[in-house]
Design a protein around this motif. Sequence first.
Motif, mmCIF file in Angstrom:
data_model
loop_
_atom_site.group_PDB
_atom_site.id
_atom_site.type_symbol
_atom_site.label_atom_id
_atom_site.label_comp_id
_atom_site.label_asym_id
_atom_site.label_seq_id
_atom_site.Cartn_x
_atom_site.Cartn_y
_atom_site.Cartn_z
ATOM 1 N N ALA A 185 60.070 70.119 -0.723
ATOM 2 C CA ALA A 185 60.290 71.364 0.020
ATOM 3 C C ALA A 185 61.537 72.139 -0.459
ATOM 4 C CB ALA A 185 60.490 70.953 1.551
ATOM 5 N N PHE A 186 62.722 71.361 -0.775
ATOM 6 C CA PHE A 186 63.936 72.098 -1.171
ATOM 7 C C PHE A 186 63.547 72.764 -2.511
ATOM 8 C CE2 PHE A 186 65.991 67.781 0.564
ATOM 9 C CZ PHE A 186 65.953 68.189 1.518
ATOM 10 N N TYR A 236 60.670 73.953 -3.737
ATOM 11 C CA TYR A 236 59.954 75.117 -3.688
ATOM 12 C C TYR A 236 60.717 76.095 -2.771
ATOM 13 C CZ TYR A 236 55.259 77.181 -3.059
ATOM 14 O OH TYR A 236 54.194 77.995 -3.313
ATOM 15 N N ALA A 237 61.301 75.960 -1.955
ATOM 16 C CA ALA A 237 62.202 77.109 -1.056
ATOM 17 C C ALA A 237 63.238 77.571 -2.145
ATOM 18 C CB ALA A 237 63.064 76.263 0.085
ATOM 19 N N SER A 238 63.737 76.651 -3.127
ATOM 20 C CA SER A 238 64.686 77.287 -4.135
ATOM 21 C C SER A 238 64.183 77.989 -5.163
ATOM 22 C CB SER A 238 65.884 76.259 -4.242
ATOM 23 O OG SER A 238 65.137 75.182 -4.752
ATOM 24 N N THR A 239 62.863 77.655 -5.687
ATOM 25 C CA THR A 239 62.505 78.111 -6.985
ATOM 26 C C THR A 239 61.098 78.933 -6.824
ATOM 27 O OG1 THR A 239 61.525 76.013 -7.585
ATOM 28 C CG2 THR A 239 63.839 76.425 -8.189
ATOM 29 N N GLY A 240 60.454 78.621 -5.753
ATOM 30 C CA GLY A 240 59.104 79.082 -5.588
ATOM 31 C C GLY A 240 58.128 78.231 -6.528
#
Lengths: 730, 493
Positions: free
Chosen positions: B180-181, B183-187
């Motif tokens: 999740a981290f 994906y949130a930070s790098t997409g």
Amino acid sequence: MVLRLAAIPPLVSTVVALGVLLGSSGDAPSLDVSWVPGLDLEFVFQIDSLAALMTLLVSGIGVLVFVYANGYFGPTAAGTGRFATTLLAFSTAMLGLVWADSVWTLFVFWEATSITSFLLVGHKSVDAAARLAARRALLITAGGGLALLAGLLILADRAGTTRLDDMGPVGGTAGGVAAALVLVAAATKSAQFPFHVWLPGAMAAPTPVSAYLHSATMVKAGVLLVALLGPALGETDVWKPVGIGFGLLSAFWGAIGALRHTDAKLILAWGTVSQLGLMIVLLSAGSGKAVFAAVSLILAHAVFKAALFMVVGEIDVRAGTRDISALSGLGSRMPLAAMVAVVSGASMAGVPPLLGFTAKEAAIEAALKMDGLEALVVGFAVIGGSVLTVAYTVRLLLGLFGPSDQPATDIADRRPAMAFPSALLAVGSVLGYVFLGTVNSLVRPAAVQVQPEAEVYYLLRWPGITTAFLISVAIVVAGSTVGWLVFRRPLGVPSPVGAGVVDRGTDGVLSVARFVTGRVQHGSLPVYMAVMAMTVIVAALPFAFDVEPSAIYLWDSPMQGVLAVVVVGAAVLTSGMASSRLGAALGLGSVGVAVSGLFVVHGAPDLALTQLLVETVIVVGFVLGLGHLTRRFPSAKAGWRLLRLVVSVCVGGAVALALASSASNPSGVPPLEDLTVAAVDEGGGNNLVNVILTDVRALDTLGEVVVLAVAALGILALTESGRSRKEEVA
Amino acid sequence: MTTLVPLLVVGPLLAAALALAARSLGRLRDAITLITLFGVALGALILVLSVNRSGPVVVRLGGWHPELGIVLVADLFAALVLLSATATVLAVEVFSIGQRKTVWAASPDLVGPLLLVLTGGVSLAFLTGDLFTLFVAFELILVSSYVLLTHQGRSGQVRSGMSYVVMNLFASTLFLFGLAFVYASTGTVNMALLSERVPELSSGTQLGLGLWFFVVFGTKAAAFPLFSWLPDSYPTAPTTITAVFAGLLTKVGVYSLIRFHTLTRMDELGPIVLIVAGATMLVGVLGALAQNDVKRILSFHIISQIGYMLMGLGLFTVAGVAGAVLFLVHHIPTKTLLFLVGGMIEDEYGTSDLDKAGGLAARRPILGLLFAIPAMSLAGLPPFSGFVAKLSLIRAGIEAQSTLIVIVALVVSALTLLSMVKIWLGVFWGVDPRDEPTELSSPQARMLMTSATGAAIVGTLLVAVLAGPLWDMSLAAAESLLDPSGYATEVLR
């Protein structure tokens, strides 16, 4: 039979070595096999003069030892096959070591000799003392091996080559470190003080092993190492003082040890420590004459010491003991053995006309040629060590064969296979003196290889009345007096202090290990989990440095807030308060239901449905499973409960922090638009989630399906095994 | 090659289904298992040769662009470790067929299929170029290993299986959070894209991600202080199972650590990794010394050896990472082998307790040899593969002037030798404590087990003999690991 067959390979290599030594061909035979070129690991062998001299010792004495072992074990002994194999493996390893021309080749065989020595020391493995001695010997020599590994790595790095031939002098701090490490390695292998403690214990090995490994060959490996690396490391500040220090202490401490013991084998072993010390002193000093003397000593020592061991082994086998205070009247009952021992002992004491005399003479002259402090120290080592050597030799010979007021010891039948090799070696000590020219032509090129200045020296059959000769005479007179006096007045047999220290140290390491492991691996899962959770909390700390408050907003719709409160509340109630198992299961279920509510708010009704279904199944499963357990959780102490609560809150906080930090300054965004378009165009479906599950990331789905199937199988297997067990009971 | 790579993952999974369907047809089931495992090992060998000659193979599953879908990437690192792992599983399967005739056997109708699932999961973990798929691979490995551990339903197994599954599930949960981290930070969860986007993050987030995944993979790898699940659970399983676990499971964690942390350029974590490496080595070896049971000693050694691999990573130099790669390749078969021999010892005495064994060298000299070779290799003695691996790491440490870790590594290797000596003294030397040795296994079973172990020994000796080319490949693998732009270009073009 096995032993006799095993004597063939060393016989062959002896012949080869003689061929090399006496042949006139200019180039030394060499072999070069690459192994890991990227790490400079290669097998490079070259039989140069020094290697050939060592080969002569390793293989020549090897042949005799195999013959001797044949007599030592007799026709009925068990395990001779294993013994012969290991001894042959050692012999091969030792040859590899002396032929090595690359530091890594040397290292490989260095370690191989340690391992084979371990196996041979522990050959009588039913004997606990032998096992302990083997462990001690291996740990000390292998520890030295690690020092050698580090030292060689540094040396090869500095010298820019791994070939012994091409190695130029290395200096600097790194060179000093390498020199110290190499010397420690040499000291462990050649049983130098304070690492000598393994050698007396190693006398638990069968005598052929003592004669071969622990006097004539393996223990010379350290000496050889000092000789081989002297040219490269001799100019560092460390080399001379440390090397001479090791040697000096060992020369004296070893000789003193030899004077105090009554077990003839131990006397010889301690004597070996002393003699090796002398060689290390001479090689560390490194002058042409000193190196020349050291190489001569290597040869002379191997010949007389192996013979003495063989005689002691023969006495041990035939008389049933080798304690000099218990033996009596052997001089007349074992005349051949006595003669061999006297000749070899005289050679050891440096009495003419024997090989040992010329070697010692060279050593004294080498000391006389030095200046200042070095002359003093080396002279002290050589002369003092020699006096003590004469003393313990006299004491040993008197003890074994001298007059005694006890009744004569009974002895068993003669074993020719044991008598013949030692006699041959004693003859060798004499012939060496007679054909001194030939010996010279063996020793000098070997010494020159280490130190070119040795070119001008040669062994003297009769030096004339020189200072050195007078000193030599004085040594023999003084030593004999001391030996005679000591023999009359037995000193108390010392307890093996050093060995005890090593064993206690080893056991200490084992008990520290038990202590640490008891603390770390205590078996409590909750504590493991707490440790893990705390590690996570620490790991999340860096996130705190990069949280952008402006990037954070509370919710997309207030409903999320409501659901979040429900989720968190249910979680806190469940983990913190619930005391019954059923309550916990239901609490977990309500967390799951609230999460599916979040999915609804996000506009994913199908996900929400799935989640609901899963939660229902899980709660039902829990309830069914709880039937087998007590209703309530075991009670926990208040402090522990508090810790759990704190850890849980912190982990939650860590995750929140990490999410906030991750969302603060994203370096990329999810390709939502691309995915939406592609799902329709390429995936052919309007439900994006479905296309992801069945097409875009179908492999993940396959994987998770298998996970479920395997989990089901596992449950099935467990219930089946439970049922069959019940049936067994019934 | 583009067919082979996915086949290495999906093949074992499909075969698992087949073998399960044939669970009551003993021979057919064994044949399916053996042929598949052989095929996978052969495939891995072909892959190594091909990748070494003509570069990494990238497969976009379903033709989806890496930004959207899953890619499989077989580079030299992946291929080498895969070969080592699959060849090892094959040897264990042969051994387990032999062991079946003994009382220690795991029940065969489940072991075959589950080993195949495990193999599929391990292949997936090595070959995937996608962080989420790595998670799926971990799930596959975890669930199949958990069932392998507990399927006999002995109470000790279920109890100690608890530590295993709970700690690993916790790690999986953390993995999910980490995803999740990321994906949130790098997409993205694609590793190639991550290698470009993670370094662009602000330093705190970057470091946080690195540490977070260090915890996740560190738990899987049994690094200090997250190793506690391992020594409690491993020794309780049947030998063949423990042997596979010993060779594979923690190594998937190490592999992922090396992969993720080099790809996302976490050089800054180097010192921390080195501290953890040293602590792992020491605590592991002390644990081993404290034990009095062959299987428990060996279990703790797994931890200690993980420390060496972490050391290579922590140096963050080409030589260091290459050392870690070579260490992995050497360690997988060597460790497995030792457990197989441990199983044969257990077979001989009915226990692996050192106090209840003795004098085996005289009775079964072959077994002594079978133990001695991997044991010396483990202790890093020449001329075995462990020596080359250890030398490469120590050399890298000296080059990087990390004196402290070098000293720790040397001391630990002495202690490793001590614990091997402890086994040798306890089992192979001394007196057999039994009055009358009873035969617990039939000669045929022993024959099969001995030859499977012998064949595996030849395998590890091959690692030593071929250490030259293997080192060159490790070096090439390390070079591309530490320069991930090449990986990204290859995947994204």
